[in-house]
Design a protein around this motif. Structure first.
Motif, PDB file in Angstrom:
ATOM      1  N   SER A 143       6.365  -2.223  -3.505  1.00 48.90           N
ATOM      2  CA  SER A 143       5.304  -1.212  -3.427  1.00 48.90           C
ATOM      3  C   SER A 143       5.816   0.088  -2.821  1.00 48.90           C
ATOM      4  N   SER A 144       5.406   1.213  -3.395  1.00 51.40           N
ATOM      5  CA  SER A 144       5.778   2.501  -2.812  1.00 51.40           C
ATOM      6  C   SER A 144       5.013   2.744  -1.517  1.00 51.40           C
TER       7      SER A 144
ATOM      8  N   SER B  23      13.447  -1.974  -0.134  1.00 51.58           N
ATOM      9  CA  SER B  23      14.263  -2.127  -1.346  1.00 51.58           C
ATOM     10  C   SER B  23      15.639  -1.499  -1.154  1.00 51.58           C
ATOM     11  N   GLU B  24      15.835  -0.779  -0.050  1.00 54.58           N
ATOM     12  CA  GLU B  24      17.113  -0.172   0.298  1.00 54.58           C
ATOM     13  C   GLU B  24      17.418  -0.518   1.754  1.00 54.58           C
TER      14      GLU B  24
ATOM     15  N   THR C 196      15.556  -0.336  11.826  1.00 52.25           N
ATOM     16  CA  THR C 196      15.439  -0.203  10.370  1.00 52.25           C
ATOM     17  C   THR C 196      15.340  -1.575   9.709  1.00 52.25           C
ATOM     18  N   VAL C 197      14.855  -1.565   8.455  1.00 50.09           N
ATOM     19  CA  VAL C 197      14.771  -2.783   7.649  1.00 50.09           C
ATOM     20  C   VAL C 197      15.408  -2.502   6.294  1.00 50.09           C
ATOM     21  N   GLY C 198      15.643  -3.562   5.541  1.00 48.21           N
ATOM     22  CA  GLY C 198      16.263  -3.376   4.235  1.00 48.21           C
ATOM     23  C   GLY C 198      16.328  -4.643   3.435  1.00 48.21           C
TER      24      GLY C 198
ATOM     25  N   LEU D 139       8.696  -0.731  -0.356  1.00 50.35           N
ATOM     26  CA  LEU D 139       8.517  -1.884   0.516  1.00 50.35           C
ATOM     27  C   LEU D 139       8.682  -3.114  -0.363  1.00 50.35           C
ATOM     28  N   ALA D 140       9.775  -3.839  -0.170  1.00 48.65           N
ATOM     29  CA  ALA D 140      10.063  -4.996  -1.017  1.00 48.65           C
ATOM     30  C   ALA D 140       9.148  -6.168  -0.692  1.00 48.65           C
TER      31      ALA D 140
END
Length: 172
Positions: free
Chosen positions: A16-17, A41-42, A93-95, A160-161
């Protein structure tokens, strides 16, 4: 905080954006957002948030925040921003990596009062791509006297994955 939680909305991210939660009204004075298992997603991206007005994210440069970050290395850092177009929820951060995710709680105050600023307080933790765990405690203010009806979450880049987001009212 004494009281009962009333679940207003739940949303799950899947590429989701943005995730938007609405339902804040003048019925209750304090609201709570929880989020868990949030990944991007990154790699190495921040989880950001904006107030919503009329169901749309307010991207004006009227957000300030300040907080403190504890990092597994034993160090501490300041977490702050002024006159931003978003609130950075965590300095961690997340990824996309295994176990790379964020979770936390955010309290919302004065949201439906159109003559005061909406304020937020949060506690969150995240694990980044290098396996570094951090915990951030912050305060936020949206410096516009307007009624806020919700919040919108988004990554600093990409989508957002994963993640589960909930909005609750706190019944006094």
């Amino acid at each position: 905080m004494a009281g009962s939680l009333i679940k207003l909305q739940e949303s799950t991210a899947s590429g989701s954006s943005a995730i938007t939660l609405t339902g804040i009204t003048s019925t209750y004075k304090i609201y709570l957002v929880t989020y868990s298992n949030v990944s991007g997603s990154e790699d190495n991206k921040y989880l950001n948030m904006r107030s919503t007005v009329g169901g749309s994210a307010d991207d004006s440069s009227t957000y300030d925040w300040a907080g403190r970050v504890a990092i597994t290395s034993g160090s501490f850092a300041n977490h702050y921003g002024t006159s931003q177009n978003h609130m950075r929820i965590s300095d961690g951060t997340v990824g996309t990596g295994t176990a790379e995710c964020g979770k936390g709680t955010i309290y919302i105050f004065n949201a439906s009062n159109s003559s005061e600023f909406t304020t937020y307080s949060s506690e969150c933790s995240s694990r980044n791509a290098s396996g570094v765990l951090s915990g951030t405690t912050s305060a936020f203010v949206h410096k516009e006297a307007q009624a806020t009806d919700g919040v919108s979450f988004f990554a600093s880049s990409g989508n957002l994955a994963t993640g589960t987001f909930n909005l609750y009212a706190i019944k006094n």
